[in-house]
Design an enzyme around this catalytic site. Structure first.
Site, PDB file in Angstrom:
ATOM      1  N   THR A 167      -0.693  15.279   5.686  1.00 21.14           N
ATOM      2  CA  THR A 167      -1.347  16.422   6.302  1.00 21.14           C
ATOM      3  C   THR A 167      -1.054  15.988   7.986  1.00 21.14           C
ATOM      4  OG1 THR A 167      -3.677  15.596   6.459  1.00 21.14           O
ATOM      5  CG2 THR A 167      -2.941  17.188   4.629  1.00 21.14           C
ATOM      6  N   LEU A 183     -10.231   4.752   2.831  1.00 19.43           N
ATOM      7  CA  LEU A 183      -9.761   3.334   3.126  1.00 19.43           C
ATOM      8  C   LEU A 183      -8.973   2.991   4.172  1.00 19.43           C
ATOM      9  CD1 LEU A 183      -6.606   3.410   2.576  1.00 19.43           C
ATOM     10  CD2 LEU A 183      -7.110   3.874   0.340  1.00 19.43           C
ATOM     11  N   LEU A 220     -15.956  -1.436  18.209  1.00 18.45           N
ATOM     12  CA  LEU A 220     -16.443  -1.469  19.493  1.00 18.45           C
ATOM     13  C   LEU A 220     -15.518  -2.704  20.437  1.00 18.45           C
ATOM     14  CD1 LEU A 220     -18.628   0.064  20.850  1.00 18.45           C
ATOM     15  CD2 LEU A 220     -20.176  -1.757  20.580  1.00 18.45           C
ATOM     16  N   GLY A 275      -9.228  -2.445  23.665  1.00 12.90           N
ATOM     17  CA  GLY A 275      -7.722  -2.509  23.444  1.00 12.90           C
ATOM     18  C   GLY A 275      -6.741  -1.499  23.674  1.00 12.90           C
ATOM     19  N   CYS A 294      -4.186   8.582  11.251  1.00 12.24           N
ATOM     20  CA  CYS A 294      -5.477   9.223  11.062  1.00 12.24           C
ATOM     21  C   CYS A 294      -6.153   9.752  12.316  1.00 12.24           C
ATOM     22  CB  CYS A 294      -6.730   8.655  10.135  1.00 12.24           C
ATOM     23  SG  CYS A 294      -5.859   8.411   8.414  1.00 12.24           S
TER      24      CYS A 294
HETATM   25  N1  LIG Z   1      -3.227   6.297   5.612  1.00 18.43           N
HETATM   26  C1  LIG Z   1      -4.401   6.175   5.713  1.00 18.43           C
HETATM   27  O1  LIG Z   1      -5.133   5.120   6.077  1.00 18.43           O
HETATM   28  C2  LIG Z   1      -5.518   7.354   5.196  1.00 18.43           C
HETATM   29  C3  LIG Z   1      -6.798   6.930   4.893  1.00 18.43           C
HETATM   30  C4  LIG Z   1      -7.586   8.035   4.568  1.00 18.43           C
HETATM   31  C5  LIG Z   1      -7.087   9.484   4.365  1.00 18.43           C
HETATM   32  N2  LIG Z   1      -5.720   9.703   4.544  1.00 18.43           N
HETATM   33  C6  LIG Z   1      -5.171  10.926   4.339  1.00 18.43           C
HETATM   34  O2  LIG Z   1      -4.426  10.914   3.142  1.00 18.43           O
HETATM   35  C7  LIG Z   1      -3.103  11.847   3.250  1.00 18.43           C
HETATM   36  C8  LIG Z   1      -2.158  10.993   2.835  1.00 18.43           C
HETATM   37  O3  LIG Z   1      -1.966   9.927   3.897  1.00 18.43           O
HETATM   38  P1  LIG Z   1      -0.832   8.625   3.681  1.00 18.43           P
HETATM   39  O4  LIG Z   1      -0.996   8.189   4.885  1.00 18.43           O
HETATM   40  O5  LIG Z   1      -1.003   8.229   2.377  1.00 18.43           O
HETATM   41  O6  LIG Z   1       0.614   9.496   3.721  1.00 18.43           O
HETATM   42  P2  LIG Z   1       1.979   9.139   3.539  1.00 18.43           P
HETATM   43  O7  LIG Z   1       2.899   9.816   4.125  1.00 18.43           O
HETATM   44  O8  LIG Z   1       1.917   7.584   3.219  1.00 18.43           O
HETATM   45  O9  LIG Z   1       2.250   9.826   1.783  1.00 18.43           O
HETATM   46  C9  LIG Z   1       2.201  10.922   1.513  1.00 18.43           C
HETATM   47  C10 LIG Z   1       3.360  11.079   0.206  1.00 18.43           C
HETATM   48  O10 LIG Z   1       3.366  12.313  -0.367  1.00 18.43           O
HETATM   49  C11 LIG Z   1       4.719  12.506  -0.515  1.00 18.43           C
HETATM   50  N3  LIG Z   1       4.658  13.980  -1.008  1.00 18.43           N
HETATM   51  C12 LIG Z   1       4.875  15.048  -0.075  1.00 18.43           C
HETATM   52  N4  LIG Z   1       5.050  15.904  -0.537  1.00 18.43           N
HETATM   53  C13 LIG Z   1       5.070  15.883  -2.116  1.00 18.43           C
HETATM   54  C14 LIG Z   1       5.162  16.836  -3.002  1.00 18.43           C
HETATM   55  N5  LIG Z   1       5.521  18.226  -3.062  1.00 18.43           N
HETATM   56  N6  LIG Z   1       5.386  16.180  -4.211  1.00 18.43           N
HETATM   57  C15 LIG Z   1       4.956  14.860  -4.474  1.00 18.43           C
HETATM   58  N7  LIG Z   1       5.078  14.101  -3.408  1.00 18.43           N
HETATM   59  C16 LIG Z   1       4.953  14.785  -2.091  1.00 18.43           C
HETATM   60  C17 LIG Z   1       5.537  11.922   0.414  1.00 18.43           C
HETATM   61  O11 LIG Z   1       6.788  11.651  -0.141  1.00 18.43           O
HETATM   62  C18 LIG Z   1       4.769  10.778   0.774  1.00 18.43           C
HETATM   63  O12 LIG Z   1       5.245   9.537  -0.064  1.00 18.43           O
HETATM   64  C19 LIG Z   1      -3.398  12.338   4.493  1.00 18.43           C
HETATM   65  O13 LIG Z   1      -3.990  13.475   4.494  1.00 18.43           O
HETATM   66  C20 LIG Z   1      -3.995  11.471   5.550  1.00 18.43           C
HETATM   67  O14 LIG Z   1      -4.595  12.068   6.554  1.00 18.43           O
HETATM   68  C21 LIG Z   1      -4.840   8.654   4.815  1.00 18.43           C
END
Ligand SMILES: NC(=O)c1ccc[n+]([C@@H]2O[C@H](COP(=O)([O-])OP(=O)(O)OC[C@H]3O[C@@H](n4cnc5c(N)ncnc54)[C@H](O)[C@@H]3O)[C@@H](O)[C@H]2O)c1
Length: 432
Positions: free
Chosen positions: A86, A153, A253, A256, A263
């Site tokens: 997103t 996470l 806190l 850096g 995120c």
């Molecule tokens: N990365 C973090 O630390 C973290 C932590 C908490 C929440 N989030 C949230 O979780 C969500 C995902 O984050 P992320 O870091 O894992 O993203 P990412 O980009 O690593 O992974 C997203 C995956 O979704 C796949 N994808 C997209 N459209 C698709 C579809 N139509 N069908 C199948 N697969 C599809 C992409 O190919 C990609 O591999 C975001 O909303 C993010 O804000 C991320």
């Protein structure tokens, strides 16, 4: 339980693997065929400590499957976790929900028996309402339930964070879904994890408010560090003194570079955009975004001062380029702004990162990747510790750096300035 994770990125892969390790049957789906093929061969697409072992174990045990076939995977599963990206919209600050809605439109026709559709992706408040509306156009509301179960996470600690989270938030008023999901999370709840059942909108907002609060904490101490530099006070003392107050807490806190990653930058922006939509001005978060944007300029100005304005032809080494340690994630890392700026000023950059060479710098001339710390720092005029990897905590700079008057700029305050003085190393840190 039969689970399907749509999106096998940081969140989908880690939570999918961990759910399978708890005994569930999990299919991780992604549209990226290359990623799925690699995972089937045991090649892990991201750097996350402990992940590889868990993937191999559960894939071998048949509890974990990988697929590009969305239809088949959804049909086989009872609980569908949406874990797609997103990101920030190309225009404006709002969250781009196109990946979410694409998935919803693809799966709504596949719901023929009761399924729980969960947003694990971070989505603006009221997105769940919209998803419910879109599915209802094709399916009876009794056949599905849309739940918000935000993920908290942290990259680099993701496995531990999944297994020992501070809390599990389940956003729904649907009693049937609550019962099923509480059961799914029971192995964690019975170990003492706090479980919160709230409304879907509240769950969506809890995630954004939490990230905005943490981003504020980081920005707060970064601004205090600026003041410390003017008054001969060490910001580390302030962090310790403040952090001991239980109402404040010591985490997030540490002064850096600007906060980065996948995120905080996007979520703070999306939250203010959502609030604007409801005619609420989140002026505090807007200030945080502005201050964080300015942070990189503040640190670059410091680099300029350290080098007495003479950046041209200086050999500058970056130790670590990711936004934090124990991850390979480069999204919104401050190094992405710092390195091009210094190159433009005529510097020659060498960098080392424990997670390897970065595509992000491929097109830049005068940026070189070194495969180890020694060769990276050897001929440097200035060494910048950009990321706080353990690997950088006990380097014998005096022995390894061949330039006589090299300078160390420790953006993570890893080293003691007193010890550096004793060793006669020109040392600069943050907030002192
Ligand atoms: N990365 C973090 O630390 C973290 C932590 C908490 C929440 N989030 C949230 O979780 C969500 C995902 O984050 P992320 O870091 O894992 O993203 P990412 O980009 O690593 O992974 C997203 C995956 O979704 C796949 N994808 C997209 N459209 C698709 C579809 N139509 N069908 C199948 N697969 C599809 C992409 O190919 C990609 O591999 C975001 O909303 C993010 O804000 C991320």
């Amino acid at each position: 339980m039969k689970l399907c994770m749509i999106g096998t990125g940081y969140v989908g892969l880690v939570s999918g693997v961990c759910f399978s390790d708890l005994g569930n049957d999990v299919i991780c789906v992604d549209r990226d065929a290359n990623k799925i093929e690699n995972l089937k061969k045991g090649i892990i697409p991201i750097y996350e400590p402990g992940l590889e072992e868990l993937v191999l174990k559960n894939y071998k045990n048949n509890k974990l499957k990988f697929s590009t076939n969305l239809k088949e995977s959804v049909l086989k599963s009872d609980i569908i976790f949406i874990c797609v990206g997103t990101p920030t919209k190309k225009k404006g600050h709002g969250a781009d929900l196109s990946q979410i809605y694409k998935v919803i439109k693809e799966i709504r026709g596949l719901i023929s028996k009761f399924k729980i559709i969960i947003t694990k992706s971070t989505v603006p408040v009221t997105t769940g309402d919209e998803i419910e509306k879109i599915i209802s156009l094709k399916r009876n509301k009794k056949l599905f339930s849309v739940v918000s179960n935000p993920e908290f996470l942290r990259e680099g600690e993701a496995i531990r964070d999944f297994n020992y989270p501070d809390r599990v938030i389940i956003g729904t008023n649907d009693i049937k879904s609550v019962k099923i999901l509480k059961n799914l999370y029971l192995p964690l709840i019975s170990k003492g994890t706090k479980y919160v059942n709230t409304s879907r909108r509240a769950a969506e907002l809890i995630k954004y408010a939490s990230n905005a609060f943490l981003a504020t904490k980081v920005t707060f101490i970064n601004e205090i560090a600026n003041l410390c530099e003017k008054i001969d006070v060490n910001v580390e003392d302030i962090s310790i003194g403040m952090g001991l107050d239980k109402r404040i807490g010591s985490r997030f806190l540490r002064a850096g570079p600007a906060y980065g990653g996948s995120c905080f930058p996007k979520d703070t922006k999306a939250l203010t955009t959502t609030a604007d939509k409801f005619k609420i001005n989140l002026s505090l978060i807007k200030s945080v975004i502005k201050s964080n944007k300015n942070r990189t300029s503040v640190l670059l100005k410091k680099v300029q001062n350290i080098l007495k304005g003479r950046i041209k032809n200086k050999k500058i080494c970056f130790l670590g380029v990711t936004f934090k340690a124990n991850t390979d994630d480069m999204r919104d890392s401050s190094s992405l702004l710092m390195i091009p700026y210094l190159i433009k000023k005529g510097a020659k950059i060498n960098y080392y990162d424990p997670t390897g060479k970065k595509d992000e710098f491929k097109k830049l001339t005068n940026v070189n990747f070194s495969s180890n710390i020694k060769s990276a720092i050897k001929n440097s005029d200035l060494i910048i510790i950009h990321t706080e990897w353990n690997d950088f905590k006990s380097i014998n700079f005096k022995k390894e750096v061949k330039k006589k008057n090299f300078i160390l700029f420790d953006m993570r305050n890893i080293y003691s300035s007193t010890k550096m003085k004793e060793k006669k190393i020109k040392y600069f840190s943050i907030g002192s």
